[in-house]
Design an enzyme around this catalytic site. Structure first.
Site, PDB file in Angstrom:
ATOM      1  N   GLY A   1      49.952  30.926  30.691  1.00  0.00           N
ATOM      2  CA  GLY A   1      51.786  30.576  31.511  1.00  0.00           C
ATOM      3  C   GLY A   1      51.955  30.062  32.009  1.00  0.00           C
TER       4      GLY A   1
ATOM      5  CB  CYS B   1      48.630  34.834  39.736  1.00  0.00           C
ATOM      6  SG  CYS B   1      49.334  32.223  40.044  1.00  0.00           S
ATOM      7  CG  LEU B   2      46.481  29.324  36.233  1.00  0.00           C
ATOM      8  CD1 LEU B   2      47.124  29.308  35.118  1.00  0.00           C
ATOM      9  CD2 LEU B   2      44.519  30.524  35.848  1.00  0.00           C
TER      10      LEU B   2
ATOM     11  CG  HIS C   1      53.124  35.191  36.824  1.00  0.00           C
ATOM     12  ND1 HIS C   1      52.185  36.006  36.886  1.00  0.00           N
ATOM     13  CD2 HIS C   1      52.216  33.771  36.909  1.00  0.00           C
ATOM     14  CE1 HIS C   1      51.519  35.101  37.525  1.00  0.00           C
ATOM     15  NE2 HIS C   1      51.480  34.609  37.661  1.00  0.00           N
ATOM     16  CD  GLU C   2      53.732  31.562  34.309  1.00  0.00           C
ATOM     17  OE1 GLU C   2      54.331  30.786  35.402  1.00  0.00           O
ATOM     18  OE2 GLU C   2      53.131  31.854  33.864  1.00  0.00           O
TER      19      GLU C   2
ATOM     20  CD  GLN D   1      51.527  28.137  38.696  1.00  0.00           C
ATOM     21  OE1 GLN D   1      51.348  28.543  37.078  1.00  0.00           O
ATOM     22  NE2 GLN D   1      49.803  29.096  38.775  1.00  0.00           N
TER      23      GLN D   1
ATOM     24  CG  HIS E   1      54.168  30.442  39.952  1.00  0.00           C
ATOM     25  ND1 HIS E   1      53.950  30.637  40.503  1.00  0.00           N
ATOM     26  CD2 HIS E   1      53.939  30.727  38.748  1.00  0.00           C
ATOM     27  CE1 HIS E   1      52.380  30.912  40.723  1.00  0.00           C
ATOM     28  NE2 HIS E   1      52.787  31.543  39.524  1.00  0.00           N
TER      29      HIS E   1
HETATM   30  O1  GNR Z   1      46.758  33.085  32.637  1.00  0.00           O
HETATM   31  C1  GNR Z   1      47.288  33.883  33.232  1.00  0.00           C
HETATM   32  N1  GNR Z   1      47.561  35.578  33.482  1.00  0.00           N
HETATM   33  C2  GNR Z   1      49.106  36.421  32.820  1.00  0.00           C
HETATM   34  C3  GNR Z   1      48.316  37.554  32.916  1.00  0.00           C
HETATM   35  C4  GNR Z   1      49.326  38.880  33.105  1.00  0.00           C
HETATM   36  C5  GNR Z   1      50.041  38.217  34.013  1.00  0.00           C
HETATM   37  C6  GNR Z   1      50.883  36.322  34.292  1.00  0.00           C
HETATM   38  C7  GNR Z   1      49.429  35.848  33.979  1.00  0.00           C
HETATM   39  S1  GNR Z   1      50.734  34.290  34.185  1.00  0.00           S
HETATM   40  C8  GNR Z   1      49.132  33.730  34.427  1.00  0.00           C
HETATM   41  C9  GNR Z   1      48.746  32.298  33.892  1.00  0.00           C
HETATM   42  C10 GNR Z   1      50.008  31.796  36.363  1.00  0.00           C
HETATM   43  O2  GNR Z   1      49.073  31.358  37.166  1.00  0.00           O
HETATM   44  N2  GNR Z   1      50.978  31.332  35.529  1.00  0.00           N
HETATM   45  O3  GNR Z   1      51.566  30.798  37.288  1.00  0.00           O
HETATM   46 NI    NI Z   2      50.996  32.075  38.455  1.00  0.00          NI
END
Ligand code: GNR
Ligand code: NI
Length: 142
Positions: free
Chosen positions: A12, A60-61, A102-103, A17, A106
């Site tokens: 995601g 998270c990236l 999660h997204e 980001q 953000h």
């Molecule tokens: O690549 C991602 N893996 C992930 C694993 C578990 C819960 C959320 C994520 S999102 C993350 C990529 C990311 O940081 N997206 O904002």
């Molecule tokens: Ni993330």
């Protein structure tokens, strides 16, 4: 954003980001060994969350190299506009539900570390800052 997500690699990615202040996120929807099937979510919203929750490791990236067990609703119903301008409503479960939450976090200025205790977060941020200072997270070279 889709290319950046796969290149990372991630499942995601939210526009903030990559320095874009718009409510857009992309997400991988393939289950297991399928072909890639990314979706683009414009103005995504969570309409419903399950009472049932799951705890799972999350990274998270934008906070690379650190993972935490985060408890979130197991399933969510999301509504967003797709690239064709159509409104889509979909119920997501497990990893997809987690990723969508999660997204959307953000887009609201929230990171997964905002879901852990202040004490844990403080330690993690301190560690991460040290790594940054040591040059551990320099951008990927082409
Ligand atoms: O690549 C991602 N893996 C992930 C694993 C578990 C819960 C959320 C994520 S999102 C993350 C990529 C990311 O940081 N997206 O904002
Ligand atoms: Ni993330």
């Amino acid at each position: 954003m889709i290319e950046t997500m796969y290149d990372a690699p991630g499942i995601g990615l939210a526009a903030p980001q990559v320095g874009v202040g718009q409510r857009i996120a992309v997400m991988e929807m393939a289950s297991e060994e399928d072909e890639q099937s990314p979706i683009v979510m414009i103005n995504p919203e969570i309409l419903w969350t399950s009472d049932e929750t799951d705890e799972a490791s999350e990274g998270c990236l934008s906070f690379p190299g650190h993972f935490c067990d985060i408890t979130r609703p197991s399933a969510v119903e999301v509504r967003y506009m797709d690239l064709k301008g159509q409104i889509v409503e979909n119920t997501l479960e497990r990893l997809q539900a987690r990723c969508a939450q999660h997204e959307i976090d953000h887009l609201n200025g929230k990171l997964f570390i905002d879901h852990i205790s202040r004490l844990k977060r403080g330690l993690l941020v301190k560690k991460f800052k040290k790594e940054l200072a040591a040059g551990k997270h320099r951008p990927k070279q082409p």
